[in-house]
Design a protein around this motif. Structure first.
Motif, mmCIF file in Angstrom:
data_model
loop_
_atom_site.group_PDB
_atom_site.id
_atom_site.type_symbol
_atom_site.label_atom_id
_atom_site.label_comp_id
_atom_site.label_asym_id
_atom_site.label_seq_id
_atom_site.Cartn_x
_atom_site.Cartn_y
_atom_site.Cartn_z
ATOM 1 N N VAL A 65 0.871 -1.176 0.000
ATOM 2 C CA VAL A 65 0.000 0.000 0.000
ATOM 3 C C VAL A 65 0.904 1.220 0.000
ATOM 4 O O VAL A 65 1.644 1.449 0.956
ATOM 5 N N GLU A 66 0.860 1.987 -1.101
ATOM 6 C CA GLU A 66 1.748 3.156 -1.265
ATOM 7 C C GLU A 66 3.200 2.785 -0.968
ATOM 8 O O GLU A 66 3.885 3.416 -0.161
ATOM 9 N N MET A 67 3.626 1.687 -1.589
ATOM 10 C CA MET A 67 5.008 1.195 -1.527
ATOM 11 C C MET A 67 5.392 0.633 -0.167
ATOM 12 O O MET A 67 6.558 0.329 0.080
ATOM 13 N N ARG A 68 4.425 0.426 0.730
ATOM 14 C CA ARG A 68 4.715 -0.215 2.014
ATOM 15 C C ARG A 68 4.153 -1.624 1.988
ATOM 16 O O ARG A 68 3.056 -1.853 1.492
ATOM 17 N N PRO A 69 4.887 -2.610 2.534
ATOM 18 C CA PRO A 69 4.490 -4.017 2.384
ATOM 19 C C PRO A 69 3.337 -4.414 3.306
ATOM 20 O O PRO A 69 3.164 -3.867 4.388
ATOM 21 N N SER A 70 2.566 -5.381 2.848
ATOM 22 C CA SER A 70 1.492 -5.983 3.640
ATOM 23 C C SER A 70 1.664 -7.494 3.552
ATOM 24 O O SER A 70 1.470 -8.093 2.492
ATOM 25 N N TYR A 71 2.001 -8.147 4.666
ATOM 26 C CA TYR A 71 2.317 -9.575 4.660
ATOM 27 C C TYR A 71 2.371 -10.097 6.089
ATOM 28 O O TYR A 71 2.377 -9.318 7.057
ATOM 29 N N TRP A 72 2.394 -11.417 6.215
ATOM 30 C CA TRP A 72 2.661 -12.073 7.498
ATOM 31 C C TRP A 72 4.084 -12.596 7.482
ATOM 32 O O TRP A 72 4.557 -13.127 6.482
ATOM 33 N N SER A 73 4.769 -12.470 8.636
ATOM 34 C CA SER A 73 6.115 -13.015 8.772
ATOM 35 C C SER A 73 6.202 -13.873 10.019
ATOM 36 O O SER A 73 5.713 -13.499 11.093
ATOM 37 N N SER A 74 6.820 -15.029 9.868
ATOM 38 C CA SER A 74 7.088 -15.881 11.019
ATOM 39 C C SER A 74 8.217 -15.286 11.852
ATOM 40 O O SER A 74 8.887 -14.333 11.439
ATOM 41 N N GLY A 75 8.442 -15.869 13.003
ATOM 42 C CA GLY A 75 9.644 -15.558 13.754
ATOM 43 C C GLY A 75 10.850 -16.203 13.093
ATOM 44 O O GLY A 75 10.722 -17.157 12.327
ATOM 45 N N GLY A 76 12.041 -15.678 13.369
ATOM 46 C CA GLY A 76 13.261 -16.221 12.780
ATOM 47 C C GLY A 76 13.724 -17.478 13.488
ATOM 48 O O GLY A 76 13.531 -17.631 14.700
ATOM 49 N N GLN A 77 14.337 -18.399 12.731
ATOM 50 C CA GLN A 77 14.848 -19.652 13.290
ATOM 51 C C GLN A 77 16.209 -19.978 12.682
ATOM 52 O O GLN A 77 16.445 -19.712 11.510
ATOM 53 N N ARG A 78 17.088 -20.555 13.491
ATOM 54 C CA ARG A 78 18.373 -21.001 12.950
ATOM 55 C C ARG A 78 18.230 -22.343 12.231
ATOM 56 O O ARG A 78 18.988 -22.645 11.320
ATOM 57 N N ASP A 79 17.259 -23.137 12.655
ATOM 58 C CA ASP A 79 17.016 -24.444 12.037
ATOM 59 C C ASP A 79 15.991 -24.273 10.911
ATOM 60 O O ASP A 79 14.824 -23.940 11.164
#
Length: 386
Positions: free
Chosen positions: A147-161
């Motif tokens: 929206v006006e060059m800003r992202p719209s999404y879901w992101s998980s938490g980060g994992q090393r595995d």
């Protein structure tokens, strides 16, 4: 007189019960079965006693075997049901009730439809969210990914595995939906160097019903990540095969081997394996722009409810007494549109200059605003997005 008597011989008596049953099982259209049961009292008794209407449903959707019993709710709210085996005096009434309900279900399952649509009405929750609520699962319900060059999404938490899975859980428009396809679009981080795409390695779907009624306060919203993400809250009646997912920023279609009856109106999207590491922190993420669960609601007059370790199908002849699906779908569609409007407002240029009391009033109306940085803060802002 003998010719008259011979010409009036009942078809069922002439063929016998076994051959007659074979003939009736060849009727695949609920309308044909309804016409057959209207020929005479003996034909109707034969159709009901052999549960041909239930056979039609099982032929299309084996998941129908999940139902332990059916209930019919009258206009006064009372229920007529039978969970254990009926007594001999009540057996006829019980079979007639089952026949009526399964005929209604068969009509919904077998009626042709060309307007397959996205059946999602609410997001229940996600296994993890990196930055809440900016990267909430609710963003996957929006039809656009920026929206006006800003992202719209879901992101998980980060994992090393990279083998750690994630999942997204959604509520459908009705307790009974016929699902034949799921569409998922991985997110392309256009604000990061190289435009990485945070897809999963594989994807799988589960469908089922909650062990207790879903309450609005337990579902995900701007102030709540969702409290019902654990498997102990659901009974899964169907699990799909695993499908490979491409690392591409397109709406990918995953066609089920056959149309599946989602009993309970809950779908879990399992994202298995991670393929993209974020350069900033060296962790693996999965990000999704859109999710669509494509099919059709079978009937707004049918609901399901847990009964011990099984599930019961409730039939409401008066659709106004149907308590879950109709009210959920109408209200949440409006909420989704309001969520999209609020997001567009806070992302707009007009919102950037608002402060003080005015911002406080607008925050109460639209929800908490996003914090905007200047042109020189781009790198810090990118770090907060994942």
């Amino acid at each position: 007189m003998e010719e008259v008597a011979e010409s009036s011989t009942d078809f069922l008596d002439f063929l016998g019960p076994d051959t007659s049953a074979t003939v009736f099982t060849m009727l695949h259209d609920p309308a044909d079965l309804a016409r057959a049961s209207a020929v005479s009292r003996s034909w109707r008794t034969f159709v009901i006693a052999n549960q041909f209407s239930k056979m039609q449903c099982l032929r299309v959707c084996p998941e129908v075997s999940t139902f332990a019993a059916v209930e019919v709710s009258s206009s006064s709210g009372s229920k007529d049901h039978d969970v254990a085996g009926p007594s001999s005096c009540a057996e006829g009434e019980g079979l007639s009730r089952d026949h009526m309900v399964y005929m209604h279900l068969a009509h919904g399952l077998l009626a042709p439809y060309s307007d397959a649509r996205n059946c999602i009405t609410r997001s229940i929750g996600a296994s993890s969210t990196d930055n809440f609520p900016e990267e909430t699962i609710e963003n996957t319900l929006e039809p656009i990914d920026r929206v006006e060059m800003r992202p719209s999404y879901w992101s998980s938490g980060g994992q090393r595995d990279p083998a750690v899975p994630e999942w997204l859980i959604y509520r459908l428009q009705a307790d009974l939906c016929l699902v034949d396809e799921v569409k998922v679009q991985p997110f392309k981080a256009f604000f990061q160097y190289g435009d990485p795409i945070y897809s999963a390695k594989c994807i799988r779907f589960q469908m089922g019903y909650p062990t207790s009624p879903l309450q609005p306060e337990t579902l995900v919203c701007d102030e709540n990540k969702g409290q019902l993400i654990d498997d102990s809250n659901y009974v899964w009646t169907y699990t799909s095969p695993e499908f490979p997912m491409l690392q591409e920023n397109v709406l990918q279609s995953f066609k089920l081997p056959h149309p599946v009856l989602c009993i309970g109106g809950v779908v879990k999207v399992e994202l298995l394996g991670r393929v993209q590491k974020q350069a900033m922190d060296g962790l693996y993420y999965i990000c999704v722009s859109h999710v669509q669960i494509v099919g059709k609601p079978v009937s707004q007059e049918l609901e399901v409810a847990p009964h011990g370790k099984s599930v019961v199908m409730n039939y409401y002849p008066d659709p106004r007494r149907c308590s879950v699906a109709r009210s959920d779908s109408s209200g949440d569609d409006g909420r989704s549109k309001w969520h999209g409007f609020a997001s567009r407002f806070w992302h707009s240029g007009r919102a950037r200059g608002i402060g003080g009391l005015n911002q406080g009033l607008l925050s109460r109306l639209f929800g908490a605003p996003l914090q905007f940085g200047g042109e020189d803060d781009v790198s810090d802002e990118e770090g907060e997005l994942l």
